[in-house]
Design an enzyme around this catalytic site. Structure first.
Site, PDB file in Angstrom:
ATOM      1  N   LYS A 130     -36.345  21.766 -12.305  1.00 39.74           N
ATOM      2  CA  LYS A 130     -37.334  21.286 -13.274  1.00 39.74           C
ATOM      3  C   LYS A 130     -38.726  21.232 -12.659  1.00 39.74           C
ATOM      4  CE  LYS A 130     -35.068  19.960 -17.147  1.00 39.74           C
ATOM      5  NZ  LYS A 130     -35.458  20.169 -18.541  1.00 39.74           N
ATOM      6  N   ASP A 141     -36.114  13.840 -20.897  1.00 39.58           N
ATOM      7  CA  ASP A 141     -36.235  15.209 -21.398  1.00 39.58           C
ATOM      8  C   ASP A 141     -35.055  15.605 -22.270  1.00 39.58           C
ATOM      9  OD1 ASP A 141     -37.678  17.754 -21.450  1.00 39.58           O
ATOM     10  OD2 ASP A 141     -35.968  18.527 -20.318  1.00 39.58           O
ATOM     11  N   ASP A 142     -33.857  15.105 -21.965  1.00 42.57           N
ATOM     12  CA  ASP A 142     -32.679  15.465 -22.765  1.00 42.57           C
ATOM     13  C   ASP A 142     -32.792  14.925 -24.184  1.00 42.57           C
ATOM     14  OD1 ASP A 142     -31.162  16.656 -20.507  1.00 42.57           O
ATOM     15  OD2 ASP A 142     -31.246  14.606 -19.751  1.00 42.57           O
ATOM     16  N   ARG A 200     -24.381  13.854 -16.277  1.00 41.81           N
ATOM     17  CA  ARG A 200     -24.187  14.793 -17.392  1.00 41.81           C
ATOM     18  C   ARG A 200     -25.080  16.005 -17.151  1.00 41.81           C
ATOM     19  NH1 ARG A 200     -26.063  16.931 -21.712  1.00 41.81           N
ATOM     20  NH2 ARG A 200     -28.116  16.062 -21.261  1.00 41.81           N
ATOM     21  N   GLU A 226     -33.498  12.756 -16.300  1.00 42.35           N
ATOM     22  CA  GLU A 226     -32.856  14.038 -16.569  1.00 42.35           C
ATOM     23  C   GLU A 226     -31.344  13.939 -16.351  1.00 42.35           C
ATOM     24  OE1 GLU A 226     -33.086  17.816 -17.999  1.00 42.35           O
ATOM     25  OE2 GLU A 226     -34.845  16.596 -17.544  1.00 42.35           O
ATOM     26  N   ASP A 227     -30.593  14.341 -17.366  1.00 42.89           N
ATOM     27  CA  ASP A 227     -29.138  14.497 -17.270  1.00 42.89           C
ATOM     28  C   ASP A 227     -28.421  13.214 -16.869  1.00 42.89           C
ATOM     29  OD1 ASP A 227     -29.360  17.049 -18.142  1.00 42.89           O
ATOM     30  OD2 ASP A 227     -29.021  18.017 -16.226  1.00 42.89           O
ATOM     31  N   TYR A 253     -33.662  28.265 -13.553  1.00 44.38           N
ATOM     32  CA  TYR A 253     -33.115  27.187 -14.378  1.00 44.38           C
ATOM     33  C   TYR A 253     -31.906  27.708 -15.147  1.00 44.38           C
ATOM     34  CZ  TYR A 253     -33.130  22.642 -16.496  1.00 44.38           C
ATOM     35  OH  TYR A 253     -32.770  21.382 -16.868  1.00 44.38           O
ATOM     36  N   ASN A 270     -26.173  24.370 -23.501  1.00 41.36           N
ATOM     37  CA  ASN A 270     -26.202  25.120 -22.246  1.00 41.36           C
ATOM     38  C   ASN A 270     -24.984  24.770 -21.404  1.00 41.36           C
ATOM     39  OD1 ASN A 270     -28.765  26.518 -22.397  1.00 41.36           O
ATOM     40  ND2 ASN A 270     -29.747  24.526 -22.220  1.00 41.36           N
TER      41      ASN A 270
END
Length: 645
Positions: free
Chosen positions: A247, A342-343, A229, A319-320, A176, A484
């Site tokens: 993930k 999750d973000d 993103r 996610e993202d 990851y 990150n």
């Protein structure tokens, strides 16, 4: 495993297809891809009538969206769906979930007809793990290490998950962040074999059919992205598939969720990244990103199709996604589907866990702090909202809690009636009745925060001057550089410590090396990685059969993680447990989730287990090899004798 009203076998090895009335699965040839065997052919169901006529039975009031037509009903067992009657020896060599490589015994090789196809040496799994360690150490480039690990995953799942699980601290940065970010940027180069579904905007109207193409029917957890993103790297389009794959690899490695129950998905709606569109190696649609009704119709259809194919309690982790869509989709689907972002929520839980752990060093209540956020996007707003919820749990009013939170976005301090605009309803809840303030440094001077949190992917945003101001205003300033990958971190651990006379309480999103303080202490900065939260959260959700993941579960996960942090961890400057302990953290978080679900009536798996932790561990993936030959046992020879005439 004992339950409150009856007993069942803990391994759950029974025919769930027959239990739920599903058709038989015998007679099909095993798939030779990296995935599991193809399921039985479904009955003829056209998608168009489904989309036009199947309507939700509950569209408001926080109720679940129960669709009329389902492929399966009921609570499924925890077996691995494998049938020995249709497996050949060659199948076991080719399928990563069954392959043991040179660990097949001589007897297994002979009985299955693969004797001679492997070298004569028989290795133990421990020897194979050692070989993996030697092999990956030969590579210096992190991207090459990533390619090696993905190749191992494609060949031998049990070995991959054991190797990663036993070397979490070393392998996490490869599987990851930060290496997965580089892998996504180069995904057209590193892509080898199918691992997940690509559903494009061109497939609108046929999403259910595409989900039916996935050769596993027992899918419990989906991680989905639209690639807009990716970490702090922006719009990577279809190359963002590396994130769902990574993930879900951590779902298994860190929480024991079985690989065949996990499905990575990318919704390819195009990309606005010119570099990707002009890259001859780009693997996605070469078109601009879809917006508006066209985009929403695809996501709506996807959510309905997941429920129809895999059930209402199939977990869908977003996610993202881009900021504009992330909040909107979370609010649209929460309470109707088993979903979380999750973000927004995972990042919030891991950050609040670190803040709760820091209170043991600052000797304050959370409500005694003033928070300044560099960034007002998904992560920052998610953390801010969960901080407000945690402060309310201490007895602080919502209004007073929001007053203690300051947000700084690209236009400066979030204030009411800002001339530049840029406010949305989420930001407005924290807007200050002040004139505009343009820079982070000015906001720090004005607000005098005790906690400084960065989640805007602006590398170096926490300048030495800002860090020194934090030290001047606080005995123990709390500094979280959560962005990150590493190049986007707001400051390094060394900068945080050296500019605060080694008094900073520091955490980061990416790993940083240990720091030697002036008094000789070794400070090991904690990594506030979402991996501390989402695997355990998902494990608890699946074990309890939760269909509505509310914010109280997120706060509960944060509190559970903070409780795990030891005094020794804190004395070495870490607000999180060692990464080596992350698997036990996942189980403890899952236990809190499951217990709370039964307490609040949100669990659908009945009856309630007496020993929650033992029940959870019984559902987890076993990285050890299982025998390739079915057990052989004797029958009595004293049966009735038939006399022939």
């Amino acid at each position: 495993m004992e339950f409150l009203s009856r007993k069942v076998k803990s391994n759950g090895q029974f025919d769930t297809n027959q239990l739920n009335g599903a058709p038989g699965v015998f007679g099909k040839k095993r798939s030779e891809t990296t995935m599991s065997p193809a399921p039985p052919a479904p009955r003829d169901k056209t998608v168009a009538p489904f989309i036009s006529s199947k309507q939700s039975l509950a569209v408001s009031g926080g109720k679940n969206t129960y669709e009329m037509d389902r492929d399966r009903l009921g609570v499924w067992g925890c077996g691995d769906s494998q049938s020995n009657s249709r497996l050949s020896g060659l199948d076991r060599l080719k399928h990563p979930g069954l392959n043991k490589g040179m660990a097949f015994t001589i007897e297994e090789r002979q009985v299955m007809g693969i004797h001679g196809l492997l070298p004569p040496r028989v290795k133990s799994q421990e020897e194979q793990v050692h070989l993996c360690k030697l092999s990956i150490e030969r590579y210096e480039d992190p991207l090459n290490k990533y390619i090696y690990l993905m190749g191992l995953l494609d060949r031998n799942e049990h070995l991959f998950y054991r190797f990663v699980g036993e070397n979490v601290a070393d392998m996490m940065p490869i599987v990851y962040t930060p290496t997965v970010g580089l892998a996504c940027q180069k995904y057209g180069l590193v892509y080898r074999r199918p691992r997940g579904l690509f559903i494009t905007i061109n497939d609108k109207g046929h999403v259910y059919e595409m989900l039916s193409n996935w050769p596993e029917t027992d899918v419990r957890a989906i991680v989905v992205t639209d690639g807009e993103r990716i970490l702090g790297l922006g719009d990577l389009g279809a190359c963002g598939m590396g994130i769902p794959v990574g993930k879900l690899a951590l779902y298994t490695a860190l929480a024991g969720i079985k690989p065949h129950q996990c499905l990575p998905i990318t919704l390819d709606v195009g990309t606005n990244n010119e570099a990707m569109l002009s890259d001859p190696l780009y693997i996605g649609l070469r078109r601009r990103r879809a917006r508006g009704a066209e985009y929403d119709e695809l996501v709506d259809e996807f959510m309905r199709a997941v429920v129809r194919r895999f059930g209402q309690n199939c977990l869908i982790q977003f996610e993202d996604f881009g900021n504009a869509n992330a909040f909107r989709l979370l609010e649209k689907y929460r309470g109707k589907y088993c979903t979380f972002n999750d973000d927004i929520q995972g990042t919030a839980a891991v950050a609040v866990a670190g803040l709760l752990a820091s209170l043991r060093l600052t000797r304050k209540r959370l409500s005694d702090n003033v928070f300044v956020f560099q960034g007002a996007g998904e992560a920052s707003l998610g953390i801010a909202e969960l901080c407000v919820m945690a402060m309310q749990a201490e007895g602080t009013s919502e209004a007073a809690a929001r007053e203690r939170v300051w947000l700084v976005d690209s236009k400066g301090l979030v204030v009411r009636e800002r001339p530049e605009g840029g406010l949305n309803p989420h930001k407005e809840r924290f807007a200050k009745p002040l004139p505009p303030v343009r820079s982070l440094a000015e906001v720090v001077d004005l607000a005098k925060p005790s906690v400084l949190i960065g989640a805007a992917a602006i590398g170096g945003a926490f300048t030495p001057a800002i860090l020194r101001a934090m030290a001047a205003n606080n005995e123990r300033p709390v500094v979280f550089a959560l962005s990150n990958p590493t190049s986007k971190a707001e400051c390094t651990a060394e900068a945080a410590y050296s500019n605060t006379d080694d008094r900073a309480i520091f955490a980061s999103g990416s790993p940083f090396p240990a720091y030697r303080a002036k008094d000789g202490r070794e400070l090991r900065p904690g990594q506030g990685n979402n991996s501390y939260i989402f695997p355990g959260l998902a494990l608890g959700v699946l074990c309890a059969g939760i269909v509505d993941i509310t914010d109280d579960f997120m706060l509960l996960a944060a509190e559970a993680l903070a409780e795990i942090v030891s005094d020794d961890d804190l004395s070495h400057g870490s607000l999180y447990p060692p990464l080596e302990d992350i698997q036990n953290c996942s189980v403890k978080i899952a236990k809190k989730i499951v217990d709370h679900a039964y307490k609040t009536g949100k669990a659908t798996v009945l009856p309630q287990p007496i020993d929650t932790e033992a029940f959870i561990r019984a559902q987890m993936y076993d990285v050890r090899y299982s025998p390739a030959i079915p057990p052989v046992y004797s029958w009595p020879d004293d049966g009735p004798t038939v006399h022939q005439m």
